[in-house]
Structures are given as C-alpha cells and as structure tokens.
Design a protein around this motif. Sequence first.
Motif, PDB file in Angstrom:
ATOM      1  N   GLU A  17       0.815  -1.218   0.000  1.00  0.00           N
ATOM      2  CA  GLU A  17       0.000   0.000   0.000  1.00  0.00           C
ATOM      3  C   GLU A  17       0.847   1.265   0.000  1.00  0.00           C
ATOM      4  OE1 GLU A  17      -3.975  -1.484   2.403  1.00  0.00           O
ATOM      5  OE2 GLU A  17      -2.228  -0.913   3.597  1.00  0.00           O
ATOM      6  N   ILE A  18       2.033   1.175   0.633  1.00  0.00           N
ATOM      7  CA  ILE A  18       2.856   2.392   0.713  1.00  0.00           C
ATOM      8  C   ILE A  18       3.998   2.390  -0.298  1.00  0.00           C
ATOM      9  CG2 ILE A  18       2.351   2.946   3.106  1.00  0.00           C
ATOM     10  CD1 ILE A  18       5.497   1.048   2.126  1.00  0.00           C
ATOM     11  N   SER A  19       4.111   1.298  -1.035  1.00  0.00           N
ATOM     12  CA  SER A  19       5.260   1.125  -1.918  1.00  0.00           C
ATOM     13  C   SER A  19       5.403   2.259  -2.946  1.00  0.00           C
ATOM     14  CB  SER A  19       5.114  -0.218  -2.623  1.00  0.00           C
ATOM     15  OG  SER A  19       5.959  -0.285  -3.715  1.00  0.00           O
ATOM     16  N   GLU A  20       4.288   2.586  -3.590  1.00  0.00           N
ATOM     17  CA  GLU A  20       4.330   3.616  -4.641  1.00  0.00           C
ATOM     18  C   GLU A  20       4.710   4.971  -4.041  1.00  0.00           C
ATOM     19  OE1 GLU A  20       1.262   5.238  -8.072  1.00  0.00           O
ATOM     20  OE2 GLU A  20       0.732   3.485  -6.853  1.00  0.00           O
ATOM     21  N   GLY A  21       4.045   5.323  -2.934  1.00  0.00           N
ATOM     22  CA  GLY A  21       4.338   6.595  -2.279  1.00  0.00           C
ATOM     23  C   GLY A  21       5.771   6.673  -1.785  1.00  0.00           C
ATOM     24  N   LEU A  22       6.279   5.551  -1.292  1.00  0.00           N
ATOM     25  CA  LEU A  22       7.640   5.534  -0.758  1.00  0.00           C
ATOM     26  C   LEU A  22       8.669   5.672  -1.883  1.00  0.00           C
ATOM     27  CD1 LEU A  22       8.799   5.223   2.144  1.00  0.00           C
ATOM     28  CD2 LEU A  22       9.327   2.857   1.531  1.00  0.00           C
ATOM     29  N   GLU A  23       8.369   5.068  -3.001  1.00  0.00           N
ATOM     30  CA  GLU A  23       9.295   5.202  -4.132  1.00  0.00           C
ATOM     31  C   GLU A  23       9.331   6.663  -4.620  1.00  0.00           C
ATOM     32  OE1 GLU A  23       8.673   2.504  -7.359  1.00  0.00           O
ATOM     33  OE2 GLU A  23      10.575   3.086  -8.316  1.00  0.00           O
ATOM     34  N   ALA A  24       8.162   7.305  -4.646  1.00  0.00           N
ATOM     35  CA  ALA A  24       8.115   8.717  -5.040  1.00  0.00           C
ATOM     36  C   ALA A  24       8.953   9.558  -4.066  1.00  0.00           C
ATOM     37  CB  ALA A  24       6.670   9.208  -5.069  1.00  0.00           C
ATOM     38  N   LEU A  25       8.823   9.240  -2.770  1.00  0.00           N
ATOM     39  CA  LEU A  25       9.622   9.935  -1.753  1.00  0.00           C
ATOM     40  C   LEU A  25      11.112   9.738  -1.989  1.00  0.00           C
ATOM     41  CD1 LEU A  25       8.397   9.564   1.933  1.00  0.00           C
ATOM     42  CD2 LEU A  25       9.094  11.591   0.673  1.00  0.00           C
ATOM     43  N   GLN A  26      11.487   8.488  -2.305  1.00  0.00           N
ATOM     44  CA  GLN A  26      12.899   8.185  -2.557  1.00  0.00           C
ATOM     45  C   GLN A  26      13.432   8.994  -3.737  1.00  0.00           C
ATOM     46  OE1 GLN A  26      15.327   5.607  -0.937  1.00  0.00           O
ATOM     47  NE2 GLN A  26      16.163   7.467  -1.809  1.00  0.00           N
ATOM     48  N   ASN A  27      12.603   9.118  -4.768  1.00  0.00           N
ATOM     49  CA  ASN A  27      13.029   9.896  -5.942  1.00  0.00           C
ATOM     50  C   ASN A  27      13.114  11.392  -5.625  1.00  0.00           C
ATOM     51  OD1 ASN A  27      13.237   7.589  -7.469  1.00  0.00           O
ATOM     52  ND2 ASN A  27      11.116   7.727  -8.215  1.00  0.00           N
ATOM     53  N   GLU A  28      12.214  11.832  -4.750  1.00  0.00           N
ATOM     54  CA  GLU A  28      12.190  13.253  -4.374  1.00  0.00           C
ATOM     55  C   GLU A  28      13.380  13.603  -3.484  1.00  0.00           C
ATOM     56  OE1 GLU A  28       8.456  14.192  -2.552  1.00  0.00           O
ATOM     57  OE2 GLU A  28       9.225  16.080  -1.710  1.00  0.00           O
ATOM     58  N   MET A  29      13.782  12.677  -2.625  1.00  0.00           N
ATOM     59  CA  MET A  29      14.890  12.931  -1.687  1.00  0.00           C
ATOM     60  C   MET A  29      15.957  11.850  -1.855  1.00  0.00           C
ATOM     61  SD  MET A  29      12.750  13.921   1.820  1.00  0.00           S
ATOM     62  CE  MET A  29      14.136  14.790   2.578  1.00  0.00           C
ATOM     63  N   PRO A  30      16.739  11.903  -2.921  1.00  0.00           N
ATOM     64  CA  PRO A  30      17.693  10.829  -3.195  1.00  0.00           C
ATOM     65  C   PRO A  30      18.827  10.754  -2.159  1.00  0.00           C
ATOM     66  CG  PRO A  30      17.917  12.593  -4.809  1.00  0.00           C
ATOM     67  CD  PRO A  30      16.705  12.916  -3.990  1.00  0.00           C
ATOM     68  N   ASP A  31      19.017  11.825  -1.382  1.00  0.00           N
ATOM     69  CA  ASP A  31      20.086  11.814  -0.377  1.00  0.00           C
ATOM     70  C   ASP A  31      19.666  11.108   0.913  1.00  0.00           C
ATOM     71  OD1 ASP A  31      18.232  13.930  -0.104  1.00  0.00           O
ATOM     72  OD2 ASP A  31      19.541  14.890   1.369  1.00  0.00           O
ATOM     73  N   VAL A  32      18.389  10.752   1.009  1.00  0.00           N
ATOM     74  CA  VAL A  32      17.906   9.977   2.162  1.00  0.00           C
ATOM     75  C   VAL A  32      17.622   8.561   1.669  1.00  0.00           C
ATOM     76  CG1 VAL A  32      16.072   9.739   3.893  1.00  0.00           C
ATOM     77  CG2 VAL A  32      16.864  12.026   3.200  1.00  0.00           C
ATOM     78  N   ARG A  33      17.997   7.551   2.446  1.00  0.00           N
ATOM     79  CA  ARG A  33      17.655   6.188   2.035  1.00  0.00           C
ATOM     80  C   ARG A  33      16.400   5.748   2.770  1.00  0.00           C
ATOM     81  NH1 ARG A  33      23.045   5.219   2.701  1.00  0.00           N
ATOM     82  NH2 ARG A  33      22.754   3.713   4.369  1.00  0.00           N
ATOM     83  N   PHE A  34      15.389   5.411   1.999  1.00  0.00           N
ATOM     84  CA  PHE A  34      14.128   4.958   2.582  1.00  0.00           C
ATOM     85  C   PHE A  34      14.036   3.434   2.490  1.00  0.00           C
ATOM     86  CE2 PHE A  34      13.303   9.334   1.334  1.00  0.00           C
ATOM     87  CZ  PHE A  34      12.583   9.827   2.417  1.00  0.00           C
ATOM     88  N   GLY A  35      13.516   2.833   3.542  1.00  0.00           N
ATOM     89  CA  GLY A  35      13.304   1.392   3.515  1.00  0.00           C
ATOM     90  C   GLY A  35      11.984   1.051   4.170  1.00  0.00           C
ATOM     91  N   SER A  36      11.445  -0.108   3.844  1.00  0.00           N
ATOM     92  CA  SER A  36      10.203  -0.542   4.486  1.00  0.00           C
ATOM     93  C   SER A  36      10.353  -1.994   4.903  1.00  0.00           C
ATOM     94  CB  SER A  36       9.023  -0.380   3.527  1.00  0.00           C
ATOM     95  OG  SER A  36       9.188  -1.201   2.401  1.00  0.00           O
ATOM     96  N   TYR A  37       9.881  -2.311   6.090  1.00  0.00           N
ATOM     97  CA  TYR A  37      10.079  -3.639   6.660  1.00  0.00           C
ATOM     98  C   TYR A  37       8.755  -4.156   7.208  1.00  0.00           C
ATOM     99  CZ  TYR A  37      14.655  -1.788   6.023  1.00  0.00           C
ATOM    100  OH  TYR A  37      15.737  -1.203   5.442  1.00  0.00           O
ATOM    101  N   PRO A  38       8.192  -5.144   6.527  1.00  0.00           N
ATOM    102  CA  PRO A  38       6.910  -5.681   6.978  1.00  0.00           C
ATOM    103  C   PRO A  38       7.086  -6.456   8.275  1.00  0.00           C
ATOM    104  CG  PRO A  38       7.787  -6.984   5.159  1.00  0.00           C
ATOM    105  CD  PRO A  38       8.720  -5.823   5.349  1.00  0.00           C
ATOM    106  N   PHE A  39       6.058  -6.488   9.082  1.00  0.00           N
ATOM    107  CA  PHE A  39       6.113  -7.275  10.315  1.00  0.00           C
ATOM    108  C   PHE A  39       4.726  -7.819  10.616  1.00  0.00           C
ATOM    109  CE2 PHE A  39       5.055  -2.972  11.649  1.00  0.00           C
ATOM    110  CZ  PHE A  39       3.979  -3.182  12.513  1.00  0.00           C
ATOM    111  N   ALA A  40       4.690  -8.805  11.487  1.00  0.00           N
ATOM    112  CA  ALA A  40       3.423  -9.322  12.003  1.00  0.00           C
ATOM    113  C   ALA A  40       3.517  -9.255  13.516  1.00  0.00           C
ATOM    114  CB  ALA A  40       3.208 -10.758  11.553  1.00  0.00           C
ATOM    115  N   ARG A  41       2.519  -8.681  14.141  1.00  0.00           N
ATOM    116  CA  ARG A  41       2.526  -8.567  15.602  1.00  0.00           C
ATOM    117  C   ARG A  41       1.139  -8.922  16.115  1.00  0.00           C
ATOM    118  NH1 ARG A  41       4.505  -3.206  18.894  1.00  0.00           N
ATOM    119  NH2 ARG A  41       6.439  -3.700  17.809  1.00  0.00           N
ATOM    120  N   SER A  42       1.086  -9.896  16.979  1.00  0.00           N
ATOM    121  CA  SER A  42      -0.198 -10.382  17.513  1.00  0.00           C
ATOM    122  C   SER A  42      -1.181 -10.642  16.371  1.00  0.00           C
ATOM    123  CB  SER A  42      -0.814  -9.376  18.495  1.00  0.00           C
ATOM    124  OG  SER A  42       0.146  -8.878  19.376  1.00  0.00           O
ATOM    125  N   GLY A  43      -0.680 -11.220  15.312  1.00  0.00           N
ATOM    126  CA  GLY A  43      -1.549 -11.598  14.208  1.00  0.00           C
ATOM    127  C   GLY A  43      -1.965 -10.456  13.292  1.00  0.00           C
TER     128      GLY A  43
END
Lengths: 252, 252
Positions: free
Chosen positions: A184-210
């Motif tokens: 869901e956030i992948s597209e927005g995050l990629e746009a952010l990465q392109n907008e701010m190439p000097d910052v490294r953005f990452g996303s890490y999925p998790f499962a917590r209490s199901g």
Amino acid sequence: MSEQPTAGMVIIGEEILGGRTQDTNLARLANFLGPIGIAIREVRVVVDEVEEIAAAVNALRTRYTYVFTTGGIGPTHDDVTADGIARAFGVELKERADALAILEAYYAEGDLNAARRRMARIPGDASLIENPVSAAPGFRLENVFTMAGVPKIVDGMLESIRPQLAGGPPLLSVSIRSNALEAEISEGLEALQNEMPDVRFGSYPFARSGRFGTRLVGRTTDADRLAAAEEKIVALLERLGKEYVREDPDAA
Amino acid sequence: MSEQPTAGMVIIGEEILGGRTQDTNLARLANFLGPIGIAIREVRVVVDEVEEIAAAVNALRTRYTYVFTTGGIGPTHDDVTADGIARAFGVELKERADALAILEAYYAEGDLNAARRRMARIPGDASLIENPVSAAPGFRLENVFTMAGVPKIVDGMLESIRPQLAGGPPLLSVSIRSNALEAEISEGLEALQNEMPDVRFGSYPFARSGRFGTRLVGRTTDADRLAAAEEKIVALLERLGKEYVREDPDAA
C-alpha cells in the motif's frame, strides 16, 4: 552519504555455517560502528581454513576503510585466523615477545601450556588489541582488526580499538510503525525516494499479535533532511488514512 | 567428506548490515540442509544494490553446488534482488504470466496494485518456487534459488524446493560437554585430529552459571568413524580426569 567510512567484516567459524551457533557479532559490530559513523557494507562468513580466510580478508581490505574479523584466535588446532591474516598480508606468523608477556602475566605459573602459547603468535608487525576479558590479545595489521569470537570478548576488544577508528557523521534514522501493508505504501515511498535521493528509505513488513504492518525507515547523516523525511513519511501515511507510531529508532 | 554437495548463501539487506535486524536465515538454511547432506561453505551479506547482489551470486554460483539467496523480493523500490539475479545471469527481467496468475489468484480484485505486480517480475526462464505463506513466488535459475527474507516464508519455500535438491550423506556429529578448559584439551584434540583426518574435530568454549567448560564436537558422514571418534574424545577427557556429558547433538 559517501562521506562515511566503510567497513567489511569476516566471520570465521564452521559452527556458524553449520547452524549450531547463531552469530550475534554482526549486529554487535554494526551497533558499535553506527554511532561512530562507520557503515558495514559487506560481511563474509567463511570456514576455518587459511586460504578461505586470506581470500576473504584480501577481497575486503582493499574495498573498505576498515575490516573486522571475529573468531578463530583461540588455543586449538582449528583456530587458524592468525595464519589466514599472515597469508593475506604475506608476512610471517611467529610468537611475539609482547604478546607472550601478556599471557605470562595473566596465567598462573605452569598454566601457560603450548596450546595457550599459540595465542602469542602474531602476524608480522601487527599492533596488539587489548583483551580486557581473558588477556589473549587480538591484533591490527594496517586496516584489518582481528578479534576473538566470544561476544563478551568482542565487546571488550571493540572498546580497546575505539580510539583508533576515524569515524564520519553518524547515520541518523527515523522509524515509523504503521498498520499499512507494504504494497500500500510502496508507490508513495518510491516517489519519496526519488524526491529525496540523499535519504535512504526502507520498508520492513512485520506481524505482531496476528496483525500485519510495515515499519517505514529513513536514514541520512543530515538531521534537517531526516526531519523533513520524517514529516513526508507521516504525510504519506495520513494521506492513505493509516495509523502510525513514531518509534525510538534504537528500540526499532 | 568431499562427497557432500556444497552451498553458498547470499543474504540481502541493509537492515541486517545496519544491526537493526538479526539474521536468522543462515541458521535456518543450515539446519534444513544439514540432514539432506548439503554443507554451507560460505555466506555473504550484501546491501540492496543490483551490482553487489550480482557480484556475490556470480562469485558463489561457480564455486558451490547450490546458491541460496534470502531477502529483497518484496513489492517496494528497495527490493532489487530479482534485478540482481537477472544481471548476474545476463538475462531479461520481466513480468511473467505464470507468476502474475499466482498473484491474481491470491489477491482480491483491486488489491493487485502496481507494487504487488512487481513481484511477478522473474529473470529469464527461471522456474518458480512456491510460496505457501503469501503466494508471491521465489524462483530458481540454474543452481541459484532466490527466496524471500521473512523467516516463515523461507521455511515454506525450503519445503517447496526440497525435492529439487540432490543431497549427499548427511553430516553426523557428536557433541560432548565437559568442564575441561579449551587449552587443557587442545593438545590431545590436535593429536586426535591428526590420527583421524577424515573426522573434523572442533572445540567450543562456553560459560554456564559462571563455570567455564568446552564442548568437544566430532563430525563425519561415516557412522562407524563417528562412534570411534566419540570414544576417543571420551578417553581423552577421562585421561585428563575431566567430567563430561554426551549431548544430543540436535540440542547442542
């Protein structure tokens, strides 16, 4: 962020490759170097064989500012890291008076047997790394730091070499936990990465209490840019109608 | 023990190099491959960059029977492992109908957005690896198996590829825990190693409730030789007047 010195790491030990022992020294070293502003870029885990150790060290020591090795400097026949370092640098490995003096001071008379004397074998003119836990020293040759494998000794040796490490600006990070799925956030995050190439953005999925969610992370050495990145991540999540929590990055 | 097929592993992920995430997939893979009779000989941990991934995969795939990669095949911009594998093999990376069909069957209509469609990009004519947890497939190209990074998905994918792996005789091991210090058994263990060069002997110091000791391990694919090695380790410890416990190797 190219102004940060880099590091490679060589972890030596069949017990780790065999799954018997879980390595924790990588995370240990990373969490030690991070605040100093040194970034680990590559790690190799190799078997306890002289040629394998030498090849890994030689591959990394020309590529990175520093190389750190853990494991294989104890008193037994399968401890061949010192031999590997000597091979890598093409220098002699022999018992050194300064290392022997440390062992003699530590062990009671009669306890410094032939096995323990092996730990006084030092490659070439390497400088010694103090071991505040169990005396037997590590050593530094040029940009390569050779340490024990036992985590508590690694901690002690890292403190010993801290003054020798020239760091850079520490890598700063923000971490925002949300109930967004990664896709869901992948597209927005990629746009952010392109907008701010000097910052490294990452996303890490998790499962917590199901429940599934994603941790969004931004990393840079510049505090102002980091703050800007954080606000943009938050704006993205609000635009998507997601819940989020700003995390303490150290706890993430 | 040269009759055992070998494996290399490439772990992809800045979050592991940064110390934020503790890798557990190396031990997971080792404990899966061990009983099949495949020995991991080298692991590299690299950043999420196409060239770095390609270089590591190319270095290992010519040296070892199998290569396994974990991480970087999700839906976000920093998931570039598929690109790295395509680069390593010099093949095209494009959306494949068979992979897309799997995603279409899994996601509700409208949920298969552009980000998730990225996960249908497969290098060349790779075969797909079934993902029983979250559908998005891994893939196999020649001797290289590319899997997700999430441990539960790794477990599922490993089960999927099990029939494709040609193993060798499993490596058997004995483990004997004793109150001997490493330096006390070092000489005897080296003599044992020279006497039985087809068995690999190792010693691993530990501290438990403030008491130090050493775990002595023997490894070979031959059950008779293993039994002989075990008796020789026990004889060594008894000669030195040490206490010892024969451990269940799986619990060691």
